[in-house]
Write a protein that holds these residues in place. Structure first.
Motif, PDB file in Angstrom:
ATOM      1  N   LEU A  18       0.831  -1.210   0.000  1.00 24.29           N
ATOM      2  CA  LEU A  18       0.000   0.000   0.000  1.00 24.29           C
ATOM      3  C   LEU A  18       0.868   1.263   0.000  1.00 24.29           C
ATOM      4  O   LEU A  18       0.534   2.269  -0.635  1.00 24.29           O
ATOM      5  N   LYS A 130      -7.185   9.029   3.487  1.00 24.53           N
ATOM      6  CA  LYS A 130      -6.214   8.359   2.616  1.00 24.53           C
ATOM      7  C   LYS A 130      -4.819   8.373   3.236  1.00 24.53           C
ATOM      8  O   LYS A 130      -3.889   8.957   2.675  1.00 24.53           O
ATOM      9  N   PRO A 131      -4.666   7.752   4.420  1.00 27.07           N
ATOM     10  CA  PRO A 131      -3.357   7.832   5.090  1.00 27.07           C
ATOM     11  C   PRO A 131      -2.252   7.216   4.255  1.00 27.07           C
ATOM     12  O   PRO A 131      -1.109   7.640   4.325  1.00 27.07           O
ATOM     13  N   TRP A 132      -2.594   6.193   3.461  1.00 33.66           N
ATOM     14  CA  TRP A 132      -1.557   5.497   2.692  1.00 33.66           C
ATOM     15  C   TRP A 132      -0.920   6.415   1.656  1.00 33.66           C
ATOM     16  O   TRP A 132       0.258   6.272   1.355  1.00 33.66           O
ATOM     17  N   LEU A 135       1.614   8.571   3.528  1.00 37.26           N
ATOM     18  CA  LEU A 135       2.745   7.772   3.995  1.00 37.26           C
ATOM     19  C   LEU A 135       3.596   7.296   2.816  1.00 37.26           C
ATOM     20  O   LEU A 135       4.818   7.245   2.903  1.00 37.26           O
TER      21      LEU A 135
END
Lengths: 246, 80
Positions: A18, A130-132, A135
């Motif tokens: 991810l 949408k943290p991915w 990151l």
């Protein structure tokens, strides 16, 4: 060693997929994190720094012992002056290499967005939905030899107490196995507290702690859920910042 | 409730540490059940492991409830 996610299986491969942590870095990626406004940045920042230092004399402690990039700078957050204070404490080569992560909600105000882009290389993040994405972008910044600045509380503290840290900073540090430098900022909230428009005179102190090695956390994902490891890494960073207060 | 629904509910329950019978399938996992976005990713990671389904990124952000997860998982399993 036995793998053990919440279901007794190792989920770290999914996380790396991810985050695109094993993909090559796209051509021109770092250039795209910056804005065309960068041509105005040296003069703008030099002017802002001179004015800011008059209103808020800045003490920088430990900035001479920073590791070689890439690394993550993680600080407490009580004022919009936090990142400028940290940036003004960095040696010139590190200023150029540091990308600030900020809440994408700030982009709703075109004025704020303009100043952020003018001031620094930056990545807007939507950690709720949408943290991915955030990151993944930050991972590439680090993998390409640059530094990330992040305020893991996610919002400015209203009380001066350091709020719990979001696990995203742990995920970033652990997945990239990057050192994290804990940073304590004191006094910025007296100069420009939350909700205030006009700065007041006060000294700002920025203390850089010893960098934290996160590689053992990466190894521990083999026997624990990745999320728990990220939370523990984030908590350790917070503890190290609290220790700088003593 | 068929087996897949039961299994997904059980996975979510184990990850978020809330008993399966207390999870309203239409509750917003993030707003109503206090799941943070990264714990949400851990749920998707667990589903991926269990069913070997690859949920594309653009679908992840739209999954808010247990029923959303079940619908996407069934769609992916049927497409296999």
């Amino acid at each position: 060693m036995q793998s053990s996610g919440y279901l007794g299986e190792d989920t770290s491969g999914y996380w790396r997929k991810l985050l695109k942590a094993d993909d090559p870095i796209p051509e021109g990626f770092i250039r795209r994190t910056d804005s065309p406004l960068k041509i105005l940045r040296p003069r703008f920042n030099s002017f802002i720094e001179r004015v800011a230092r008059r209103i808020a004399p800045l003490s920088c402690i430990g900035s001479e012992d920073l590791p070689a990039p890439p690394f993550i700078l993680a600080s407490n957050h009580s004022s919009i002056l936090d990142f400028p204070a940290v940036l003004f404490c960095l040696p010139g080569n590190l200023r150029e290499k540091t990308v600030a992560i900020y809440k994408s909600a700030y982009d709703r105000n075109p004025f704020t967005k303009f100043f952020i882009k003018l001031f620094t290389k930056s990545l807007p993040v939507d950690m709720d939905k949408k943290p991915w994405e955030a990151l993944s972008a930050a991972e590439k910044v680090l993998r390409s030899g640059n530094c990330i600045y992040i305020a893991p509380e996610g919002t400015r503290s209203r009380t001066g107490e350091i709020l719990p840290f979001k696990p995203g900073v742990g995920a970033l540090a652990v997945e990239t196995r990057s050192p994290i430098v804990p940073v304590l900022i004191e006094g910025a909230d007296k100069v420009l507290p939350r909700g205030s428009l006009f700065p007041k005179k006060n000294r700002i102190k920025v203390l850089f702690g010893k960098s934290i090695d996160t590689r053992a956390f990466f190894e521990s994902k083999r026997s624990r859920p990745a999320y728990d490891v990220y939370k523990d890494a984030a908590e350790l960073i917070r503890e190290k910042i609290l220790e700088l207060k003593k | 409730m068929d087996n897949i629904e039961k299994e997904i509910k059980e996975i979510v329950s184990r990850v978020i540490k809330i008993p399966a019978d207390k999870i309203d399938p239409n509750a917003d996992l993030f707003k109503d059940l206090g799941v943070d976005s990264l714990l949400g990713v851990e749920i998707f990671a667990s589903l991926d492991k269990k069913f070997n389904i690859d949920i594309p990124e653009n679908r992840l952000e739209k999954i808010r409830t247990l029923n959303d997860m079940i619908a996407v998982a069934k769609e992916k399993l049927n497409a296999k």
